[in-house]
Structures are given as structure tokens and as C-alpha cells.
Design a protein around this motif. Structure first.
Motif, short mmCIF file in Angstrom:
data_model
loop_
_atom_site.label_atom_id
_atom_site.label_comp_id
_atom_site.label_asym_id
_atom_site.label_seq_id
_atom_site.Cartn_x
_atom_site.Cartn_y
_atom_site.Cartn_z
N PRO C 236 0.82 -1.21 0.00
CA PRO C 236 0.00 0.00 0.00
C PRO C 236 0.86 1.26 0.00
CG PRO C 236 -0.88 -1.58 1.56
CD PRO C 236 0.39 -2.16 1.04
N ARG C 237 1.93 1.27 0.84
CA ARG C 237 2.78 2.45 0.94
C ARG C 237 3.49 2.72 -0.40
NH1 ARG C 237 1.56 6.40 3.46
NH2 ARG C 237 2.45 7.59 1.74
N ALA C 238 4.03 1.66 -0.97
CA ALA C 238 4.77 1.82 -2.22
C ALA C 238 3.85 2.32 -3.33
CB ALA C 238 5.41 0.49 -2.62
N LEU C 239 2.62 1.84 -3.36
CA LEU C 239 1.67 2.27 -4.38
C LEU C 239 1.36 3.75 -4.23
CD1 LEU C 239 -0.80 -0.75 -4.48
CD2 LEU C 239 0.52 0.14 -6.40
N ILE C 240 1.18 4.17 -2.98
CA ILE C 240 0.88 5.59 -2.75
C ILE C 240 2.06 6.45 -3.17
CG2 ILE C 240 0.41 7.31 -0.95
CD1 ILE C 240 -1.13 5.01 0.52
N ASP C 241 3.26 6.01 -2.77
CA ASP C 241 4.46 6.78 -3.14
C ASP C 241 4.62 6.86 -4.64
OD1 ASP C 241 4.90 7.13 -0.49
OD2 ASP C 241 6.48 5.59 -0.31
N ALA C 242 4.35 5.76 -5.32
CA ALA C 242 4.61 5.72 -6.75
C ALA C 242 3.55 6.46 -7.56
CB ALA C 242 4.73 4.28 -7.22
N HIS C 243 2.31 6.39 -7.12
CA HIS C 243 1.23 6.87 -7.98
C HIS C 243 0.51 8.11 -7.47
CE1 HIS C 243 1.43 3.37 -10.61
NE2 HIS C 243 1.64 2.66 -9.50
N ALA C 244 0.74 8.49 -6.21
CA ALA C 244 0.03 9.67 -5.71
C ALA C 244 1.04 10.68 -5.19
CB ALA C 244 -0.95 9.27 -4.61
N THR C 245 0.53 11.88 -4.90
CA THR C 245 1.39 12.91 -4.32
C THR C 245 1.38 12.75 -2.81
OG1 THR C 245 -0.53 14.33 -4.37
CG2 THR C 245 1.05 14.54 -6.19
N ARG C 246 2.18 13.61 -2.13
CA ARG C 246 2.26 13.47 -0.68
C ARG C 246 0.92 13.80 -0.03
NH1 ARG C 246 4.17 16.62 3.46
NH2 ARG C 246 4.35 18.38 2.06
N GLU C 267 -6.55 24.29 -12.42
CA GLU C 267 -5.82 23.57 -13.47
C GLU C 267 -4.90 24.54 -14.22
OE1 GLU C 267 -7.42 20.12 -14.92
OE2 GLU C 267 -5.27 19.96 -15.29
N GLN C 268 -5.48 25.69 -14.63
CA GLN C 268 -4.70 26.68 -15.39
C GLN C 268 -3.58 27.30 -14.55
OE1 GLN C 268 -7.89 29.17 -16.70
NE2 GLN C 268 -8.24 27.99 -18.58
N ASP C 269 -3.87 27.45 -13.24
CA ASP C 269 -2.88 28.02 -12.33
C ASP C 269 -1.78 27.05 -11.94
OD1 ASP C 269 -4.22 30.30 -12.35
OD2 ASP C 269 -4.82 30.32 -10.23
N ALA C 270 -1.91 25.80 -12.37
CA ALA C 270 -0.99 24.74 -11.94
C ALA C 270 -0.87 24.73 -10.42
CB ALA C 270 0.39 24.91 -12.57
N ALA C 271 -2.09 24.63 -9.79
CA ALA C 271 -2.15 24.65 -8.33
C ALA C 271 -1.53 23.41 -7.72
CB ALA C 271 -3.59 24.79 -7.86
N GLY C 272 -1.50 22.30 -8.47
CA GLY C 272 -0.94 21.06 -7.94
C GLY C 272 -0.51 20.18 -9.08
N ALA C 273 -0.06 18.98 -8.76
CA ALA C 273 0.39 18.05 -9.79
C ALA C 273 -0.76 17.61 -10.68
CB ALA C 273 1.05 16.84 -9.13
N ARG C 274 -1.96 17.57 -10.04
CA ARG C 274 -3.11 17.13 -10.82
C ARG C 274 -4.39 17.62 -10.15
NH1 ARG C 274 -3.93 10.89 -12.78
NH2 ARG C 274 -6.11 11.05 -13.38
N VAL C 275 -5.38 17.94 -10.96
CA VAL C 275 -6.65 18.41 -10.42
C VAL C 275 -7.75 17.48 -10.93
CG1 VAL C 275 -8.30 20.32 -10.33
CG2 VAL C 275 -5.82 20.79 -10.40
N GLU C 276 -8.58 17.00 -10.00
CA GLU C 276 -9.69 16.10 -10.39
C GLU C 276 -11.00 16.72 -9.94
OE1 GLU C 276 -9.96 13.16 -11.90
OE2 GLU C 276 -7.86 12.53 -12.10
N ALA C 277 -11.96 16.87 -10.85
CA ALA C 277 -13.29 17.34 -10.46
C ALA C 277 -14.20 16.13 -10.34
CB ALA C 277 -13.82 18.30 -11.50
N LEU C 278 -14.64 15.86 -9.13
CA LEU C 278 -15.55 14.72 -8.90
C LEU C 278 -16.97 15.24 -8.76
CD1 LEU C 278 -13.45 12.59 -6.43
CD2 LEU C 278 -13.54 12.46 -8.92
N ALA C 279 -17.88 14.33 -8.51
CA ALA C 279 -19.30 14.69 -8.48
C ALA C 279 -19.56 15.86 -7.53
CB ALA C 279 -20.13 13.49 -8.07
N GLU C 280 -19.00 15.81 -6.32
CA GLU C 280 -19.36 16.87 -5.38
C GLU C 280 -18.12 17.54 -4.74
OE1 GLU C 280 -19.04 13.44 -2.58
OE2 GLU C 280 -18.92 13.95 -4.70
N ARG C 281 -16.94 17.28 -5.30
CA ARG C 281 -15.76 17.95 -4.74
C ARG C 281 -14.65 18.05 -5.79
NH1 ARG C 281 -13.38 12.76 -1.72
NH2 ARG C 281 -14.43 11.41 -3.19
N VAL C 282 -13.65 18.85 -5.48
CA VAL C 282 -12.47 18.97 -6.35
C VAL C 282 -11.27 18.50 -5.55
CG1 VAL C 282 -10.96 20.58 -7.57
CG2 VAL C 282 -13.45 20.88 -7.68
#
Lengths: 280, 266, 327
Positions: C236-246, C267-282
Motif C-alpha cells: 500500500p505504501r509503495a503504491l501511494i508513493d509511486a502513484h500519488a502525491t504526498r 488547473e490553469q494556475d498549476a495549483a498542484g500536480a493534478r486536479v480532479e473534479a468529482l461529483a461533489e468535490r475537487v
């Protein structure tokens, strides 16, 4: 096993049934566990088990004795005349064996199969589909035999047995039970819901009424008699009647063969279908 | 009272709705089974009774001058009504109470337990009338219905179904599983079917047993139905047998409403 | 060592590592025109807890059924306990324990009889069965319900009994298909505790789940399945390190328009490594939370709520498959 004797790769879609399905032969040790399971279950449902043989006995009282008093005697093909209840008793004996075999291989099987997932649990152990089929059929044969034996005792008590050959009735009951258990189990594997079981009832009622159970074959119209001669319960009724009335001949081997084939074919179909349904 | 009646009708409507989608199996079975018994027992076995084969057969004299087919037709008519009613009042009740809990959904609406119970009983009567009418038609074609009064036998059939349904459903709703249902069929319904003057007159029963026919709703219904299909029955008999059926129903209703209310609304 | 266990004696000299309990390569299961498992590779080692994580229909259960020898593979290779399920199904099933997704306890039997007869299916001697059944009732905390029927037991109790039943043959490998699905939180925790206990005692567990917390808590190693394939593998730890941000910044907005505008702006501001818009949150995935928060403060419509948290497996799943698990 090492890497060198790893079995060769099979091409896809070739079912490897060899190791999965035990050849149907003598009753191995594993199917016995299924008989034990049913025994344990019925220990707490004894009323359900014990009352199972009442129906043919009640028919013997009502139709055999009650209506029999209105009928008088029946002239048999062999020429001699017997009281009606003596005529009807072997028919109901065969029915007792059939009922005992049908109960757990049709409705009872389906409840466990569809709603209890009992067989899924069994198949996650060393038991295989053939063990399940053999175990359930063997249990049904035992149940049919117990009912038939109870009925036979009642027949003797009422003085409806005319020959010592009647001891052969018990193995005949097991044959009848085997045939119907195999066929019943096979048929149940094709049922989609409880509603479909009406079709099993729809098949059993005419067998019960028109297998020369209540009146001799001579009284049927010619065409109907021809149909009756090839139906399964008629085989059992004519065998039982022959031994109970002491009318043995070599021709009886035909119904014996019929019942053995019917049970075995049913058992094989059931095992194959169970594999398809439970081990896709 | 009006509220009660329309509530019952709504429950009946629901049963009819289900039936419309699933009618084939049950209808074929509840019609074909008695017709097959009629052919087997009435025609096949009846032929032997009427012939008095073998000489000692007493034949028609014991059947009040009737041929066997005419004797057994009204018996099978009401017996199949009883079977249908018992079937409708056992497993479906367990489904409503426990397996699918549809009864609990019903009493969460303006309907109450009496409507559920009443609807079930009326529905059993409707089923009995439907399969009974078809059966009588076949029996008439086969020659088992000598009297033009025969359609009145359907009343006996419906009365029998409702009386049986009220008693059997009362039993069923008090159970926690369906294990006892098959046992009830075997030690209750089948003996009634076979020994209530359906296949042979109750006078033939052993003297010690014969009076017990009076506690069989099926016997009262069979006597009424036989009166209608043969045209031979005394007014007093009609009255007494009808009262008996009503009596069974009243007992079933009184007891059943209490049990249904206790199970569904406490 | 039992008969039938892999003979490793000669190989052990040059290759000290024990062979894996399960070895699969290019494992495939097809039903007519539908591919349930599409050429997956994995290994399970003795003593570890190995998980299959994925949404419903990802192919987890089909894989489990092939390992449990109740479903035949269409293609590829599979070895369980060193044996090929083809031809050795009975032997393998005799040495594994299976906890199916749906409880399939025998409702016509009591709690005790369920254990008893299950032991008989393995052809165990009766005295052994009795001794083990007593122990396992204790383990499953069901001793008081010994003579009760199965029906009235609670969901958690049924599950524990199913697990106890699967342990009757002292399995070398325990397969658990969605072990806690449908249980209330309290029953879940009790069950996890039992599974930890098994792990401590050295059992090898293979489980499927679509709960991320379950995978994180229980699994030493896991694979993520999506549409019949394995899309990631590791601890689990290795997967998080490899595929997600801190860290992840979770933002909620009063209206969906505000949410969409904010997602676009971040997204345009490059606020983070990646931005995801989900049904009720960002969600904003970031290794620099201060920078991200600065961008969030600059939004025209401020969010209704802000939550900063560490990345979880759920984020890994989302990053790889582009969907949430409950979709």
C-alpha cells in the motif's frame, strides 16, 4: 511437482473434466458426507421426513378400501380375481418409493441450490459435482426405500401381500427411487424459478393416476395403454405387482433395465449440468 | 365497514395483479389436476365401480342411484377449491410476513391487518370460482353433471375455499418457517381430501370415525355441491351445511384477525 | 511436510526462496464473448496477506474462483500450492479455506452442525472435527450460539461462522472474497481483529475488497484490478508513493458551477500536480501544500470547505483508473 513436470498447456475452451469429475462408479467415501448432511438436517425436521410416506397410505385407505368396497374384485391378466385393495396396493407402493425419491431431488434440491448456496459451499471443499449428484441420489434412494418399507409393512399388516416373493419389492423400490431421483435431479438443474416446478407436478400427477395404479391396463383405450406402457412409473408398478402377487417371469427384466438406464442417464446429466452451473 | 370493504378489495387487486403476470403455472395446475383426477377416478376407476366387476361390487345402490362419475364430480370440485385455498394461504402468507415482507409494506399504508387477511380470503374464493367453473364445464361434457342447478355448486366451492383459507392462513401467519406447511398438507389437507365424502360416501367409514366428517368443511361443501349437480338435496340439509361452512369461516375470521393484527401491527 | 506439498529439496540448495503458494501468469478467464480476467500475472508468498482491490466487475471474484478450483481458467498458467488446478482440484481444495462473497452457510443446520458437516466434507475424523469445532467456535466468539440455527444470527456472526468453517481443515491458504461487505462498522472491526489474529499466527490470506481502508489495513501487498487487468501492484505504501502525491487538498463548493469554474482555474494556475473534479468535490494532488493553498485563496468564489489530508489508496485508484471505487 517441479517445473519440469508441469502439465502441458491446454488450448482454450477444452474443458478438463477428467480430474474434476470423478467417474461415476461405486459409491466413494466423499458422497457419504452428503448423506450425513441430510441426516443431520432431518434430525431437526423429523416430522417433515416421517409424514412423507403418509400420502400413499391414505390413498390405500380411501381408494383401496373405501372405493374398493364399491368395486369388488379385479380380474388380472393371469385370470384370477383379487380384491381391489390387493390390486391397488402394489401401485401405491411404487408411488411411495417415487415420492420419497422425488422430494429431495426436486424442490428440496432447488431450495438448497438457489437460495441456500449449499452446493457452492460443498464444492469449495474436496467434494466435486459428481460427488454431489451421487450423494443426493443415494440419499433419495434411501429415503424412497424407507417409505417403501413402511408401506410394505402396512401391506403385510392389512393382509394385502399374497406371495413371499414380496421381499423382492424392496430392491424394486430402490430401483424405482433410483430412476426418479436421477431424472428428478436432472430436471431440477433446468429449473429457473419455483414457478417452473409446476411443470414437475404437471408430469407427476398423470404418472400417479395413469400408470395402471388404480385400474388395470385393459381398461385404458388402446392408444393410451400404449403410451402408459412406456412411462416410467408403470415399469415400477408392474414390477411390484408381479412380485407381490407372485407372478414372476423373464419379461420383468425389461422394466428393470428401463429403470436402471433412466436413473443412470439422469445422474450423468445432473452431474454435467451441476458442473456447468456451479463451476462456470 | 365501507372502509374495510374497499381495503379488502385493494388487497384482492394486488393479488390479481401478481396473478396476471404469473398465471400460467398455477392456472394450468389448478385446472388440469382436478380434470386429470376426474378422468382417472371418475371415468377410469368409475368404469370399474359401475360394472361392479367381479360380482361383489355394490355399485350404484351405495351411491344413492348415481353413476360414479356423477358422484365424484362435485367431490373433486370442492376438493380442488380446498387445495387451491390451502396453497394460497400457506407459502404466500409466509412470503408476505417474512420472506418478502409485503404484508408489512401493506400495513404501512392506510390498509390494516384485517384488510390483508380479508383480501387473502376473498382472493382464495375468486381462484376457486375460476378453476371451479372451468372444471364444471369439462365435467358436464364428460357427463358428470346431471342437473341444471349445477352452477350453484360453485357457491359451495367458494364457501369451502373461504372457510379453509381463513383457518389455514391463521395457522400460517403464526409460524416462523414453512417447515410445518408440508406436514399440515399431509396430515390435514390430504386426509380431508380423501375421506370427506369425495371419493366414497362417508357412511362407509367405520362407525366410530363417521361423525368426524361433521368437522370437515370439505364434507359440508361436498354435500352441498352434490345437491346442486344432481338436483337431489333437502332444504334443511342445504341450511345446515351452509351454516356449518359459515361457522368455520366465522371461527377462522375471529381468530385470524387477532393473529394477523398481532403479527403485523404490534 | 504433507504428501503433495511441492518437493523443493534439490532446488533448495541453489534457490533458497520458497516457491510461491500461488503463481499465475497470463491467467485468463473468458465467458463466451466476455473477458472477466485478461491475462494477469501475480504471485502470493507464504505468510503474507495479499489483496485484490477493484470495483465491482473488475474480475476479482473470477480470479478467486479460479484459485479456489471451482472455475476453470481459459488460458494462461496457474499453480496453487505448487499444483495445477487442472487435474488437482480436489487436492488443492482439500488444503485451502474459502470464505465466499455471499454467505452460504447451511440454513437447515445448527451452528455446530455446520462446522461438523463441513469437516466431514474434508473427510476428517470425527474426534478431530469435534476438537477443532470447539476451538473455532471460541475463535469466532459463537460458543453461546452453538445449538442455534444459522438463520437468526446477525450478519457479523454469520461471517465469523463462515470464516470458522473455512478453517476446519487447517488450510495453508485462506481465500476471502469481500470479507466485510455488508457489515456494520462494529462487526467489521471485530472481523478485522480476527483476520489480524490469523495473520499473526502465520496464515496466508488472499482477499478481495473494494474498501480502501480494508486493503490498507490488512494487506502486505496488493494488486489493483480494473476491467479484467492488473493496473498496479505493490505494498500500500509503495503504491501511494509511486502513484500519488504526498498530500491532497479536498475542496467542496456550494454549487456545481462554482465547482467547475474552480477546477478550471486551479488547473490553469498549476495549483498542484493534478486536479480532479468529482461529483461533489475537487481534489488537488500536491507535493507543495502551501503553494496549492495560495492558489485556492485566490479563487473568485471561495470553497465552502477545505480539507488537507495525506494521500490514500483511493487516490492511487483514482489516479490510475480515472474513477472512484464506488462508481
Amino acid at each position: 511437482m517441479t517445473a519440469t513436470d508441469r502439465p502441458e498447456r491446454r488450448s482454450p475452451h477444452v474443458p478438463a473434466t477428467a480430474g474434476r469429475i470423478t467417474p461415476i462408479g461405486l459409491l466413494g467415501r466423499r458422497p457419504v458426507a452428503i448423506i450425513e448432511r441430510n441426516f443431520l438436517a432431518y434430525r431437526r425436521m423429523w416430522a417433515l421426513f416421517l409424514t412423507g410416506f403418509l400420502e400413499p397410505l391414505l390413498y390405500l385407505g380411501s381408494i383401496g378400501v373405501g372405493v374398493g368396497a364399491l368395486v369388488g374384485g379385479v380380474q388380472l391378466a393371469s385370470g384370477h380375481t383379487v380384491p381391489y385393495e390387493v390390486f391397488v396396493a402394489p401401485g401405491l407402493f411404487a408411488v411411495a418409493a417415487m415420492n420419497g425419491a422425488i422430494m429431495d431431488t426436486t424442490f428440496g434440491f432447488f431450495v438448497k441450490f438457489k437460495y441456500g448456496k449449499t452446493y457452492d459451499a460443498m464444492l469449495s471443499t474436496p467434494l466435486g459435482v459428481a460427488d454431489v449428484a451421487i450423494g443426493e441420489v443415494t440419499w433419495a434412494v434411501l429415503r424412497g426405500a424407507v417409505y417403501a418399507l413402511a408401506f410394505l409393512v402396512a401391506m403385510v399388516a392389512f393382509g394385502l401381500v399374497e406371495s413371499w416373493w414380496a421381499v423382492l419389492a424392496l430392491p424394486i423400490a430402490m430401483l424405482i427411487a433410483y430412476a426418479f431421483a436421477g431424472a428428478g435431479l436432472a430436471a431440477s438443474t433446468f429449473m429457473r424459478s419455483f414457478v417452473d416446478f409446476d411443470f414437475i407436478s404437471l408430469a407427476l400427477v398423470p404418472l400417479f393416476l395413469f400408470s395402471a395404479t388404480f385400474f388395470p391396463l385393459e381398461r385404458y383405450p388402446e392408444w393410451l395403454a400404449a403410451v402408459v406402457r412406456i412411462t416410467p412409473l408403470y415399469q415400477g408398478v408392474s414390477l411390484t405387482r408381479a412380485v407381490v402377487l407372485g407372478d414372476l417371469h423373464w419379461g420383468l427384466l425389461a422394466p428393470v433395465t428401463y429403470l436402471v438406464v433412466m436413473g443412470t442417464v439422469g445422474l450423468r446429466i445432473a452431474a454435467r449440468r451441476l458442473g456447468t452451473l456451479l463451476q462456470p | 365497514m365501507t372502509a374495510t370493504r374497499s381495503g379488502v378489495l385493494r388487497v384482492v387487486e394486488r393479488e390479481a395483479q401478481i396473478f396476471k403476470s404469473l398465471w400460467r403455472g398455477p392456472v394450468i395446475l389448478s385446472f388440469i389436476t382436478p380434470v386429470m383426477f376426474l378422468a382417472g377416478m371418475g371415468v377410469g376407476l368409475g368404469g370399474m365401480v359401475d360394472d361392479g366387476t367381479g360380482g361383489s361390487g355394490a355399485g350404484a345402490s351405495d351411491l344413492g342411484g348415481l353413476d360414479y362419475l356423477s358422484f365424484v364430480t362435485p367431490g373433486l370440485l370442492v376438493a380442488s377449491a380446498m387445495q387451491v385455498a390451502a396453497g394460497e394461504s400457506l407459502w404466500p402468507v409466509m412470503a408476505g410476513k417474512k420472506w418478502m415482507r409485503t404484508y408489512h409494506a401493506m400495513v404501512a399504508t392506510p390498509l390494516d391487518a384485517r384488510h390483508v387477511f380479508g383480501g387473502l380470503i376473498v382472493w382464495s374464493g375468486v381462484r376457486a370460482a375460476m378453476s371451479g367453473a372451468a372444471f364444471l364445464l369439462v365435467a358436464a361434457i364428460l357427463g358428470g353433471v346431471p342437473s341444471p342447478w349445477a352452477p350453484l355448486a360453485l357457491l359451495a366451492s367458494v364457501g369451502c375455499a373461504m372457510a379453509v383459507s381463513s383457518l389455514v392462513a391463521t395457522f400460517a401467519v403464526g409460524q416462523e418457517s414453512d417447515q410445518s406447511f408440508a406436514v399440515l398438507m399431509r396430515i390435514g389437507i390430504i386426509p380431508l381430501f380423501l375421506f370427506s365424502g369425495t371419493f366414497f360416501p362417508v357412511e362407509q367409514l367405520p362407525d366410530a370415525v363417521e361423525p368426524f366428517a361433521a368437522v370437515s368443511p370439505l364434507w359440508h361443501a361436498a354435500e352441498l355441491a352434490r345437491g346442486a349437480t344432481t338436483g337431489h338435496i333437502e332444504a334443511l340439509e342445504v341450511l345446515l351445511h351452509s351454516l356449518a361452512l359459515v361457522g368455520f369461516f366465522v371461527v377462522g375470521w375471529w381468530w385470524g384477525t387477532r393473529r394477523f393484527t398481532r403479527e403485523l401491527q404490534t | 511436510m504433507r504428501p503433495g506439498t511441492p518437493a523443493v529439496a534439490s532446488a533448495a540448495v541453489t534457490e533458497p526462496a520458497e516457491p510461491p503458494l500461488i503463481h499465475a501468469s497470463s491467467l485468463t478467464k473468458r465467458f463466451d464473448d466476455f473477458t472477466a480476467v485478461d491475462g494477469i500475472d501475480f504471485e502470493v508468498r507464504r505468510g503474507e496477506a495479499f489483496g485484490f482491490l477493484g470495483a465491482n466487475g473488475a474480475g476479482k471474484s473470477s480470479t478467486m474462483r479460479m484459485i479456489g478450483c471451482v472455475s476453470e481458467r481459459t488460458d494462461g498458467e496457474l499453480q496453487v500450492l505448487g499444483l495445477d488446478p487442472r487435474g488437482h482440484g480436489t487436492d488443492i481444495r482439500g488444503r485451502i479455506g474459502v470464505v465466499p462473497q455471499e454467505d452460504n452457510l447451511d440454513t437447515e443446520l445448527t451452528v455446530w452442525d455446520n462446522l461438523l458437516i463441513y469437516g466431514r466434507y474434508f473427510d476428517l475424523p470425527r474426534d478431530v472435527i469435534r476438537r477443532r469445532a470447539e476451538e473455532l467456535l471460541e475463535f469466532a466468539q459463537l460458543t453461546e450460539r452453538k445449538h442455534d440455527r444459522v438463520d437468526p444470527l446477525s450478519g457479523g456472526m454469520k461471517r465469523r461462522l463462515t470464516i470458522a468453517r473455512a478453517l476446519m481443515n487447517r488450510p495453508e491458504l485462506i481465500l476471502l472474497d469481500e470479507p466485510t461487505t455488508g457489515l456494520d462498522p462494529q462487526a467489521r472491526h471485530l472481523l478485522w481483529e480476527r483476520l489480524y489474529q490469523l495473520k499473526r499466527e502465520g496464515a496466508t490470506l488472499v482477499l478481495t475488497t473494494h474498501y480502501l481502508d480494508e486493503a490498507e489495513q490488512l494487506c502486505d501487498r496488493l494488486v489493483i484490478m480494473d476491467r479484467a487487468r492488473i493496473v498496479a501492484a505493490g505494498s500500500p505504501r509503495a503504491l501511494i508513493d509511486a502513484h500519488a502525491t504526498r498530500e491532497v487538498v479536498e475542496l467542496r463548493f456550494a454549487t456545481s458551477d462554482a465547482r467547475d469554474d474552480a477546477a478550471l482555474a486551479l488547473e490553469q494556475d498549476a495549483a498542484g500536480a493534478r486536479v480532479e473534479a468529482l461529483a461533489e468535490r475537487v481534489l488537488v494532488y500536491t507535493d507543495d501544500t502551501d503553494h496549492t493553498m495560495g492558489r485556492v485563496d485566490a479563487l473568485i468564489t471561495p470553497p465552502a470547505s477545505v480539507l488537507v489530508r495525506r494521500s490514500t489508496l483511493e487516490d492511487v485508484y483514482l489516479m490510475i483508473t480515472g474513477r472512484t471505487l464506488d462508481e
